[in-house]
Motif scaffolding. Structure first.
Motif, PDB file in Angstrom:
ATOM      1  N   MET A  40       0.823  -1.196   0.000  1.00  0.00           N
ATOM      2  CA  MET A  40       0.000   0.000   0.000  1.00  0.00           C
ATOM      3  C   MET A  40       0.865   1.257   0.000  1.00  0.00           C
ATOM      4  N   ALA A  41       1.936   1.243   0.807  1.00  0.00           N
ATOM      5  CA  ALA A  41       2.829   2.400   0.868  1.00  0.00           C
ATOM      6  C   ALA A  41       3.480   2.642  -0.488  1.00  0.00           C
ATOM      7  N   TYR A  42       3.949   1.555  -1.115  1.00  0.00           N
ATOM      8  CA  TYR A  42       4.596   1.675  -2.426  1.00  0.00           C
ATOM      9  C   TYR A  42       3.620   2.249  -3.457  1.00  0.00           C
ATOM     10  N   SER A  43       2.429   1.684  -3.537  1.00  0.00           N
ATOM     11  CA  SER A  43       1.448   2.111  -4.533  1.00  0.00           C
ATOM     12  C   SER A  43       1.048   3.562  -4.339  1.00  0.00           C
ATOM     13  N   GLU A  44       0.853   3.961  -3.084  1.00  0.00           N
ATOM     14  CA  GLU A  44       0.417   5.332  -2.810  1.00  0.00           C
ATOM     15  C   GLU A  44       1.524   6.341  -3.113  1.00  0.00           C
ATOM     16  N   LEU A  45       2.758   6.035  -2.712  1.00  0.00           N
ATOM     17  CA  LEU A  45       3.853   6.965  -3.003  1.00  0.00           C
ATOM     18  C   LEU A  45       4.081   7.080  -4.508  1.00  0.00           C
ATOM     19  N   ARG A  46       4.045   5.961  -5.195  1.00  0.00           N
ATOM     20  CA  ARG A  46       4.236   5.993  -6.647  1.00  0.00           C
ATOM     21  C   ARG A  46       3.123   6.799  -7.314  1.00  0.00           C
ATOM     22  N   ARG A  47       1.892   6.614  -6.846  1.00  0.00           N
ATOM     23  CA  ARG A  47       0.769   7.374  -7.410  1.00  0.00           C
ATOM     24  C   ARG A  47       0.975   8.868  -7.223  1.00  0.00           C
ATOM     25  N   ARG A  48       1.441   9.268  -6.050  1.00  0.00           N
ATOM     26  CA  ARG A  48       1.641  10.685  -5.781  1.00  0.00           C
ATOM     27  C   ARG A  48       2.759  11.280  -6.628  1.00  0.00           C
ATOM     28  N   ILE A  49       3.783  10.481  -6.896  1.00  0.00           N
ATOM     29  CA  ILE A  49       4.878  10.966  -7.742  1.00  0.00           C
ATOM     30  C   ILE A  49       4.402  11.113  -9.180  1.00  0.00           C
ATOM     31  N   VAL A  50       3.705  10.097  -9.689  1.00  0.00           N
ATOM     32  CA  VAL A  50       3.222  10.125 -11.066  1.00  0.00           C
ATOM     33  C   VAL A  50       2.248  11.281 -11.277  1.00  0.00           C
ATOM     34  N   SER A  51       1.361  11.514 -10.317  1.00  0.00           N
ATOM     35  CA  SER A  51       0.342  12.559 -10.455  1.00  0.00           C
ATOM     36  C   SER A  51       0.901  13.960 -10.268  1.00  0.00           C
ATOM     37  N   GLY A  52       2.114  14.064  -9.726  1.00  0.00           N
ATOM     38  CA  GLY A  52       2.699  15.373  -9.481  1.00  0.00           C
ATOM     39  C   GLY A  52       2.399  15.928  -8.103  1.00  0.00           C
ATOM     40  N   GLU A  53       1.658  15.184  -7.283  1.00  0.00           N
ATOM     41  CA  GLU A  53       1.422  15.648  -5.908  1.00  0.00           C
ATOM     42  C   GLU A  53       2.742  15.792  -5.159  1.00  0.00           C
ATOM     43  N   LEU A  54       3.650  14.857  -5.409  1.00  0.00           N
ATOM     44  CA  LEU A  54       5.012  14.972  -4.881  1.00  0.00           C
ATOM     45  C   LEU A  54       5.880  15.478  -6.021  1.00  0.00           C
ATOM     46  N   LYS A  55       6.366  16.708  -5.904  1.00  0.00           N
ATOM     47  CA  LYS A  55       7.048  17.389  -6.984  1.00  0.00           C
ATOM     48  C   LYS A  55       8.451  16.830  -7.221  1.00  0.00           C
ATOM     49  N   PRO A  56       8.934  16.899  -8.469  1.00  0.00           N
ATOM     50  CA  PRO A  56      10.310  16.486  -8.753  1.00  0.00           C
ATOM     51  C   PRO A  56      11.306  17.237  -7.875  1.00  0.00           C
ATOM     52  N   SER A  57      12.259  16.514  -7.329  1.00  0.00           N
ATOM     53  CA  SER A  57      13.336  17.044  -6.484  1.00  0.00           C
ATOM     54  C   SER A  57      12.884  17.448  -5.085  1.00  0.00           C
ATOM     55  N   SER A  58      11.588  17.270  -4.763  1.00  0.00           N
ATOM     56  CA  SER A  58      11.108  17.638  -3.434  1.00  0.00           C
ATOM     57  C   SER A  58      11.543  16.601  -2.401  1.00  0.00           C
ATOM     58  N   ARG A  59      11.798  17.060  -1.179  1.00  0.00           N
ATOM     59  CA  ARG A  59      12.231  16.171  -0.108  1.00  0.00           C
ATOM     60  C   ARG A  59      11.026  15.472   0.508  1.00  0.00           C
ATOM     61  N   LEU A  60      11.182  14.183   0.792  1.00  0.00           N
ATOM     62  CA  LEU A  60      10.119  13.413   1.428  1.00  0.00           C
ATOM     63  C   LEU A  60      10.366  13.345   2.928  1.00  0.00           C
ATOM     64  N   SER A  61       9.412  13.815   3.696  1.00  0.00           N
ATOM     65  CA  SER A  61       9.479  13.700   5.148  1.00  0.00           C
ATOM     66  C   SER A  61       8.862  12.356   5.529  1.00  0.00           C
ATOM     67  N   GLN A  62       9.709  11.385   5.836  1.00  0.00           N
ATOM     68  CA  GLN A  62       9.227  10.015   6.009  1.00  0.00           C
ATOM     69  C   GLN A  62       8.272   9.883   7.191  1.00  0.00           C
ATOM     70  N   TYR A  63       8.586  10.509   8.295  1.00  0.00           N
ATOM     71  CA  TYR A  63       7.714  10.379   9.467  1.00  0.00           C
ATOM     72  C   TYR A  63       6.367  11.069   9.231  1.00  0.00           C
ATOM     73  N   ASP A  64       6.401  12.220   8.565  1.00  0.00           N
ATOM     74  CA  ASP A  64       5.144  12.905   8.261  1.00  0.00           C
ATOM     75  C   ASP A  64       4.289  12.065   7.313  1.00  0.00           C
ATOM     76  N   LEU A  65       4.928  11.461   6.316  1.00  0.00           N
ATOM     77  CA  LEU A  65       4.189  10.622   5.370  1.00  0.00           C
ATOM     78  C   LEU A  65       3.611   9.394   6.058  1.00  0.00           C
ATOM     79  N   ALA A  66       4.389   8.771   6.944  1.00  0.00           N
ATOM     80  CA  ALA A  66       3.909   7.589   7.658  1.00  0.00           C
ATOM     81  C   ALA A  66       2.690   7.930   8.512  1.00  0.00           C
ATOM     82  N   GLU A  67       2.750   9.073   9.191  1.00  0.00           N
ATOM     83  CA  GLU A  67       1.615   9.486  10.021  1.00  0.00           C
ATOM     84  C   GLU A  67       0.399   9.788   9.151  1.00  0.00           C
TER      85      GLU A  67
END
Length: 230
Positions: A1-28
């Motif tokens: 689920m984590a893999y699919s959701e992160l990949r979806r956000r990257i593909v859709s542009g919700e997570l911008k190119p070169s943007s830093r991922l806050s792992q703890y914030d994403l997990a929460e």
């Protein structure tokens, strides 16, 4: 689920190119512990969706003219062959799905945006799924995911009405050739369609920008940027 959701956000542009991922914030935010999220990030890193540095910082992989060119070269080598196979192997069910997705095509403009991008992808997928080559289908699915980030950039490029008309007409012409079983003509038109694609226009624009910065001449297989098909 984590893999699919992160990949979806990257593909859709919700997570911008070169943007830093806050792992703890994403997990929460995703309601899970940090462990499965880190496993997902490692898998995404192995597929070049994200980059990890020595300090364990994680960033979404940047976009570049070089990557766009490589993706387009792979698409040029694979999708016309898949289209050719589709013309030889399509079933009645395949034809029904191709016609359904063709009926939902929209002009790729800022007005239609994401809806148009999704409709075009669905049509192209219906074509290459009709090849009935499972390996090729999986590879093209991944390729289209990688290329979708560049298509969204292409929505911001200037374009007139003529390329959009050409775009829509070519889709229906490809469909007619596949249904008719004209494999060689379908493959040739598919190749021309990709060469004049929105992705090719984005590639040209990114390479032009990088050339202005570095002075290195891009080695492209196509001509000047020209927004057209997707």
């Amino acid at each position: 689920m984590a893999y699919s959701e992160l990949r979806r956000r990257i593909v859709s542009g919700e997570l911008k190119p070169s943007s830093r991922l806050s792992q703890y914030d994403l997990a929460e935010e995703m309601g899970m512990s940090i462990t499965p999220l880190r496993e997902a990030i490692r898998q995404l890193a192995s597929e070049d969706w994200v980059e990890m540095d020595t300090h364990r910082d994680v960033r979404v992989s940047p976009m570049s003219g070089s990557e766009a060119r490589q993706l387009l070269e792979v698409r040029l080598s694979m999708e016309p062959v898949a289209t050719q196979l589709a013309a030889l192997r399509r079933t009645d069910r395949d034809i029904e799905e191709m016609k359904r997705t063709a009926a939902e095509l929209l002009p790729v403009t800022r007005t239609w945006g994401e809806e148009a991008v999704a409709a075009h992808r669905a049509f192209h997928r219906a074509i290459y799924v009709a090849s009935h080559n499972d390996v090729m289908i999986r590879l093209l699915d991944d390729l289209w995911d990688k290329t979708d980030r560049y298509r969204r950039v292409g929505l911001e490029l200037p374009a007139g009405n003529e390329p959009r008309t050409l775009d829509l007409n070519q889709h229906h012409e490809i469909l007619d050739l596949v249904i008719a079983g004209d494999a060689m003509s379908a493959a040739e038109l598919s190749h021309a369609h990709i060469v004049n694609s929105l992705t090719a226009a984005v590639t040209g624009a990114l390479e032009d920008r990088e050339y202005r910065i570095s002075g290195e001449v891009p080695q492209s297989l196509w001509g000047p940027s020209n927004v057209g098909t997707i």
